[in-house]
Design an enzyme around this catalytic site. Structure first.
Site, PDB file in Angstrom:
ATOM      1  N   LEU A   1       0.827  -1.213   0.000  1.00  0.00           N
ATOM      2  CA  LEU A   1       0.000   0.000   0.000  1.00  0.00           C
ATOM      3  C   LEU A   1       0.860   1.261   0.000  1.00  0.00           C
ATOM      4  CD1 LEU A   1      -2.853   1.263   0.283  1.00  0.00           C
ATOM      5  CD2 LEU A   1      -2.495   1.190   2.755  1.00  0.00           C
ATOM      6  N   ASP A   2       0.639   2.125  -0.967  1.00  0.00           N
ATOM      7  CA  ASP A   2       1.320   3.426  -1.051  1.00  0.00           C
ATOM      8  C   ASP A   2       2.833   3.295  -1.188  1.00  0.00           C
ATOM      9  OD1 ASP A   2      -1.219   4.455  -0.693  1.00  0.00           O
ATOM     10  OD2 ASP A   2      -0.940   4.872   1.430  1.00  0.00           O
ATOM     11  N   GLU A   3       3.296   2.113  -1.621  1.00  0.00           N
ATOM     12  CA  GLU A   3       4.742   1.909  -1.694  1.00  0.00           C
ATOM     13  C   GLU A   3       5.243   1.677  -3.122  1.00  0.00           C
ATOM     14  OE1 GLU A   3       6.834   2.263   0.664  1.00  0.00           O
ATOM     15  OE2 GLU A   3       5.825   1.915   2.574  1.00  0.00           O
TER      16      GLU A   3
END
Lengths: 277, 277, 277, 277
Positions: free
Chosen positions: B221-223
């Site tokens: 997530l969000d990486e």
């Protein structure tokens, strides 16, 4: 490690990249990085290639000339520090920034001298054991003063002359003595506010952003090829002096960044513009 | 005029540029522009060359493979518009921005459908005569909802899926169905404020700048690899809602710019980063 | 001309501006500028008023106390230069920037001393005839080293302590000795990349923008109230060392701008945030 | 909740804040926020106070007039949406941005009509069920065309007229019909590149940053008081069309931000400048 920068400027023709890279391959050189630009309007081709390896400069150039259009410009530079002379007037921020970077070993240049038309920067410069030449412009015709400055510059080793807030308008004669060797910082977001007192002009006009521009000096005042620009925000609370103060941070960073590009041989002049590779 | 984009990713070896440009020269192709990058840490080589001319794709690829290391990635794309499907939730600003650009002919993509887990955007989308699919997530296990979304997406032609503020966390299964095809806009300056309510987090932390990040969606997530970021200034006068409102302008511009880079085949994925050529 | 800065922090109540301005009017003071902020979430009221005129500080404060809620904070400062002590380690860019500003008379502070845990900055500092104290941390427990630093600081006059890239983590004991007096520059866009080597972290994450943050030092590492932040753009061509070099320009400007706000008494601490008036 | 905005512009005198806040206190009004600015050059005083509570506008004004210098300007506005008419030509980006914000309920205005000298935007506008008036300028003297536009505008309710890339030069007669009511977006960083084709001018000059400026329209072309400006970076790779495309994102955000300031009654005109409170 020693790196070489091969800089080519020529008219675009089919097979250019192939022909150039072939020569480099045949000379057994390593390409560290490579950047090209073709201006599709003028069909001008620019290339900056960083190479390592052993080569004879004269032979490499000759081999390149064979595969390039006539009138191509070929320059080979390297990553050793270049000498610069700085011209300044009274303000410390741009000069001081370069002196600190120089002292820290963070400038890709040796400052060989600082020349000023005022004496007030002498103390600062001499702290850093750099020669300071004071050449007053008072009671001198512009050309005579410039001749003295030119003579002073020529006493020192330099590849570029950096105008770190040198507040004198240069004659065509001065500029032509050092073609595309004089880097200036103008305290406005050019072409806005050409000429004197740009912060006063900006304040008067009520702009919400001010800027600074570093450019090559040509005969046309504030009209030379732009290398770098940056801005900062202002508002109605700023007097023109506040704008000037805020602008100083922009000026010193823009000049320092432009000089860094120049020292890394990343700036090509293309008509009245620059190509940064 | 039809232009082709030759995209090469391989391990760096001596003579790469020479060998590739030789093939292009022998195929009698014109190079419009050329950009390369070598990651000197990993010795990975990336190249994007825009060419014009007539060629057989299979033959060109085969000839390139002969001179490139095995396991090189070669892709040939062109400058025709690519199809995209957009996923959104309730907010209009990113979706609306893409719809307006699409309507104006300024988007290098055809929007083939918009899919949402809410019905509220239906009216907006249908104004533009674009299919809208409403797939509610209510009372559905996450995987089941995602299967319905996947089926809906697959009804339409698409090269990329754009999450224009799609406020659902995606499972690994969903992401792996469309590897490096899902583009997201995250409403913070990643890696600051990962996760939910970044503007509330930013407000709480008292930051003076907020931002937005567009990135490829991966399992983390969000990486995923970041494509574009931008920021805007805030101060103590901003409530978190004011930050959200100010952030919307940044979000839509960052997503639009990232998508533009993707559609022009300028984005290479390099581990967890991107190389933009 | 001597100007006074009246700084009031209190809980919001009806008639505050009226009551405060009444007192100033009755004392026959001129208001040069006036700025207020009410945090509508916490009902906290902040006011910074620049005044000129003759007054007895004790009487003015007493009169203000009469009309303000109990526990109001009233501070009167003025526009004379404040003393600061600078702590640094090895890097020159932030320290050098402050030294040049100081030398140019452009800093609203007197630098009374520079203290470092390394000796390498001694030469630079002493050029400017400012006391330099070298206090090595080698072979010393952290607390013992800090005690020596505290003693050294206390030898000099100071209102604020500026950490100009002082690369030591401070204990709670040190921080509590100088509450809200220690200004730091962190070389990242906080809260991204807290802790060591933020440029390596930023490079690893593949961000497209890097930043710097100046904040008050509190017990929580890199978590104190943020005063100023700024950013610069980077891309895949930047090694982490290139990011560090580019970041230096941001760091020095952010620290210098934050310090300027502090010296002008424009920074209020409000929980873990700042209000800049 | 209904909030009122008290806007005062007057010449600075001792006790102004006291006298104004006294009246507000006596009327039992709550001050939500308060901002003042004094131009120390011209001794002009500006104040924007957000208040809640019950009051008779006529009485409040009269009471304020008693304590203010004669010729003071007092205006009371509130936070209900204001009506605007938009003028556009062919480009969709600024108009589309406002239409989407309007549709999303994120615009503090009602768009009552869109008027254009071309028919091409009709489809877009009517999707949103907003009246569209097509008033061709072909074969009409400028004044005659303007009269038709003025008549069309006057059919609708409006407080402001927004030129969302309306590519017609306005006569003094038109401007004087709507003094300080016409908001424009100019596609350059004024005062750079006044006049036609600023992106071509910017490309020609080789700038490294382009911008956009939103300003009040006055008789002097591109010379009215500036409300908001922003910029984006470009380089030698940008053709003038690329600059125009990149500039569109800046234009629409700057116009939208300036309009937001206007709609929140935050913009005071001060000679040829603005004060934003």
């Amino acid at each position: 490690m020693k790196e070489y920068r091969l800089l080519i400027e020529t008219s675009d023709t089919k097979g250019l990249v192939y022909n150039i890279s072939k020569i480099l391959f045949e000379h057994n050189l390593n390409i560290i990085s490579n950047a090209e630009f073709v201006d599709n309007e003028t069909d001008e081709f620019f290339m900056r290639t960083v190479i390592t390896g052993e080569f004879e400069e004269a032979i490499l150039k000759k081999d390149l000339e064979k595969v390039l259009p006539i009138n191509s410009k070929i320059k080979i530079s390297d990553n050793t520090k270049k000498d610069i002379v700085i011209l300044a007037t009274k303000e410390m921020h741009c000069l001081g920034d370069l002196l600190i970077k120089h002292e820290a070993g963070e400038l890709e240049a040796n400052i060989t001298a600082v020349i000023s038309n005022h004496e007030s920067l002498k103390g600062l410069v001499e702290k850093f054991e750099i020669p300071f030449e004071y050449i007053s412009h008072e009671n001198l015709p512009r050309e005579e003063h410039e001749q003295k400055v030119i003579q002073a510059i020529k006493k020192y080793s330099f590849e570029y002359i950096v105008l770190a807030k040198y507040m004198r308008i240069l004659t065509a004669g001065f500029v032509q003595t050092f073609p595309m060797q004089i880097l200036n910082i103008h305290h406005s977001f050019l072409p806005a506010f050409i000429g004197a007192n740009p912060y006063k002009q900006a304040h008067q006009r009520g702009v919400k952003i001010i800027g600074a521009t570093s450019h090559w000096v040509t005969n046309d005042l504030d009209e030379g090829p732009i290398i770098a620009q940056d801005i900062t925000r202002v508002d109605h609370n700023y007097s023109w002096e506040d704008m000037r103060d805020a602008g100083r941070n922009v000026e010193k960073v823009v000049l320092s960044n432009a000089l860094d590009l120049v020292l890394k041989d990343r700036v090509f002049v293309h008509g009245n513009k620059t190509v940064i590779l």
